[in-house]
Motif scaffolding. Structure first.
Motif, PDB file in Angstrom:
ATOM      1  N   VAL A  92       0.887  -1.171   0.000  1.00  0.00           N
ATOM      2  CA  VAL A  92       0.000   0.000   0.000  1.00  0.00           C
ATOM      3  C   VAL A  92       0.920   1.214   0.000  1.00  0.00           C
ATOM      4  O   VAL A  92       1.868   1.271   0.779  1.00  0.00           O
ATOM      5  CB  VAL A  92      -0.887   0.017   1.273  1.00  0.00           C
ATOM      6  N   HIS A 118      -1.960  -1.120  -3.791  1.00  0.00           N
ATOM      7  CA  HIS A 118      -3.046  -0.138  -3.638  1.00  0.00           C
ATOM      8  C   HIS A 118      -2.476   1.250  -3.358  1.00  0.00           C
ATOM      9  O   HIS A 118      -1.465   1.378  -2.665  1.00  0.00           O
ATOM     10  CB  HIS A 118      -3.961  -0.546  -2.482  1.00  0.00           C
ATOM     11  N   GLU A 120      -4.792   4.350  -2.810  1.00  0.00           N
ATOM     12  CA  GLU A 120      -5.908   5.294  -2.629  1.00  0.00           C
ATOM     13  C   GLU A 120      -5.432   6.650  -2.079  1.00  0.00           C
ATOM     14  O   GLU A 120      -5.929   7.708  -2.484  1.00  0.00           O
ATOM     15  CB  GLU A 120      -6.932   4.678  -1.667  1.00  0.00           C
ATOM     16  N   GLN A 131     -10.698   3.879  -5.706  1.00  0.00           N
ATOM     17  CA  GLN A 131     -11.557   2.678  -5.656  1.00  0.00           C
ATOM     18  C   GLN A 131     -12.871   2.903  -6.415  1.00  0.00           C
ATOM     19  O   GLN A 131     -13.250   2.059  -7.227  1.00  0.00           O
ATOM     20  CB  GLN A 131     -11.834   2.259  -4.198  1.00  0.00           C
ATOM     21  N   ASP A 304      -7.075   0.899   2.486  1.00  0.00           N
ATOM     22  CA  ASP A 304      -6.391   0.019   1.530  1.00  0.00           C
ATOM     23  C   ASP A 304      -5.833  -1.219   2.235  1.00  0.00           C
ATOM     24  O   ASP A 304      -5.923  -2.342   1.729  1.00  0.00           O
ATOM     25  CB  ASP A 304      -5.213   0.764   0.875  1.00  0.00           C
ATOM     26  N   ASP A 307      -8.489  -3.677   2.955  1.00  0.00           N
ATOM     27  CA  ASP A 307      -8.871  -4.332   1.698  1.00  0.00           C
ATOM     28  C   ASP A 307      -7.874  -5.447   1.347  1.00  0.00           C
ATOM     29  O   ASP A 307      -8.251  -6.572   1.008  1.00  0.00           O
ATOM     30  CB  ASP A 307      -8.896  -3.260   0.605  1.00  0.00           C
TER      31      ASP A 307
END
Ligand code: NAP
Ligand code: HSE
Length: 419
Positions: A92, A118, A120, A131, A304, A307
């Motif tokens: 992340v 990820h 975000e 997302q 993130d 997730d």
């Protein structure tokens, strides 16, 4: 964790403060086992046993499942992420510069490894943007997107417009609040927004858009005088990122813009960001929230992370995969928009007529004008023009000719105007 500054500490605090709720949502406890930093002497609100300056030891540690890259910059962050992915770790990151410049390559490596990468937090701080674009809006053909993508510059412009603050003072306040990049030139000169717009375009238009394909201008030339004229004419000045798909090409640009006061983006103040997306089926969608700062950005990082952990539990990856091959950029000279022009002129007969003739000869129609005497002793005046939409190349041709008029002392500033 790689990095324990504004965002790293925010993420660490969120994981500690909301530990039990996060554990229930993930289905297992999350533990921060190592924190990589540069300066071993800095006092930090964390068990010193966790802290190391040996970042390689984190990305190669087989006991670690997920690496949070919260240090910034391209090197060594990029090679550390690569090493983490090579070692089977999900990643992340909040690093917009790295994702804008090398995202496609890193996403390809992650996809080949069946891992998550990820990011975000890289765009819009705490606002969920990546997302929704990747998932809920993915069925749409995105036609246009536009927004305020940098918290530091929006904070500075708001302080200047509403409180008459000096540029430097407002910038220092933004730095003290943890909004600015390590080198605030990135915020002020528009690089940070350029990286973010490149990332948004790559996802929204599903084509790799390198940052160099995004036209960039910063807020460093904006003065209080421009803000006063903007106010008088019914506008506010905002640093906007604007992108649209034109045939198979993309026109993407970051620049200070006059926005009508009644436009939703005109009311986005301080550190807030907002992004408007127009899709062919969904119509208009607007996202807004705090675009910078430790706590809002931590919210995106931890979201993130949760997730990723859920994906680990179900044995899959929710990766985006690499962006499709890029498309050509539309040059900014081909943009058709309205312009604001502020001139310092000699206040004498024929001045206005000569300037208006040049506009006419360049096929530019004027929509508004304001004039002030600024120095009666030296016969100096200040004129501001607003044009109707015209070609950017025609506008610059007109400005060049106006600059050469003997009654024009200087071109004080010019800006684009959004409808
Ligand atoms: P920061 O406060 O400057 O913190 C950076 C951290 O990374 C520090 O702990 C620093 O170590 C460490 N670090 C940097 N370079 C290093 C190196 N070469 N080796 C080891 N450690 C290194 O930065 P930040 O504001 O948290 O930003 C981090 C990332 O998040 C950046 O990519 C930024 O663009 C992004 N981001 C920031 C925000 C925000 O509001 N600040 C919002 C969204 C995204 P020391 O502590 O020892 O100096
Ligand atoms: N420096 C960035 C900003 C941090 O001010 O928007 C959030 O990406």
């Amino acid at each position: 964790m790689l990095g324990f500054g504004t965002v790293g500490q925010g993420a660490y605090r969120m994981l500690a403060d909301n530990r039990e709720a996060i554990q229930r949502k993930v289905g297992t406890a999350l533990e921060v086992v190592r924190i990589g930093v540069r300066d071993p002497e800095k006092p930090r609100p964390v068990d010193p046993e966790l802290v190391t300056t040996d970042l390689e030891s984190i990305v190669s540690d087989p006991a670690i499942d997920v690496v949070l890259e919260l240090m910034g910059g391209v090197a060594p962050a990029g090679s550390l992420i690569e090493a983490a992915l090579a070692g089977g770790k999900h990643v992340v990151t909040a690093n917009k510069e790295l994702i804008a410049k090398q995202g496609s390559r890193l996403l390809r490596i992650a996809a080949e490894q069946g891992l998550d990468l990820h990011f975000e937090a890289a765009v819009g701080g705490g606002i969920p943007l990546i997302q929704p674009l990747k998932h809920q809006l993915a069925g749409n053909d995105v036609l246009k997107l536009m927004g305020i993508l940098n918290g530091t510059t929006n904070y500075i412009l708001t302080k200047m417009a509403e409180e008459g603050a000096e540029f430097q003072t407002a910038l220092e306040q933004a730095q003290a609040a943890g909004f600015a990049e390590a080198d605030p030139k990135s915020d002020v000169e528009g690089y940070d927004a350029q990286y973010k717009l490149a990332i948004l375009c790559s996802i929204a238009f599903n084509r790799e858009v390198p940052p160099d394909n995004v036209h960039r201008e910063g807020i460093d030339a904006i003065t209080r005088r421009d803000m006063q004229f903007a106010e008088l004419l019914g506008f506010r000045i905002k640093l906007l990122g604007i992108a649209e798909s034109i045939g198979d090409r993309i026109l993407a640009r970051v620049h200070p813009t006059l926005v009508p006061k009644e436009h939703p983006l005109a009311d986005v103040r301080g550190v807030y960001n907002a992004v408007w997306v127009q899709g062919d089926f969904v119509g208009d969608v607007m996202f807004s929230g705090k675009g910078a700062g430790g706590a809002p950005t931590a919210s995106a990082v931890v979201g993130d992370l949760i997730d990723v952990c859920r994906n680990i539990r179900i044995g899959g990856a929710g990766n985006l995969g690499p962006f499709e091959a890029g498309s050509a950029a539309v040059p900014i000279e081909d943009l058709r928009t309205r312009f604001y022009l502020r001139l310092i002129v000699k206040d004498r007969p024929k001045t206005l007529g000569c300037i208006a003739t040049i506009f006419g000869n360049c096929d530019i129609s004027l929509s508004a004008m304001e004039m002030r005497v600024i120095d009666s002793g030296r016969n100096l005046g200040e004129i501001v023009f607003l044009t109707h939409p015209c070609l950017e190349s025609s506008f610059h041709r007109a400005v060049k000719a106006i600059k050469n008029l003997h009654m024009v002392e200087s071109v004080a500033n010019w800006l684009r105007v959004e409808q």
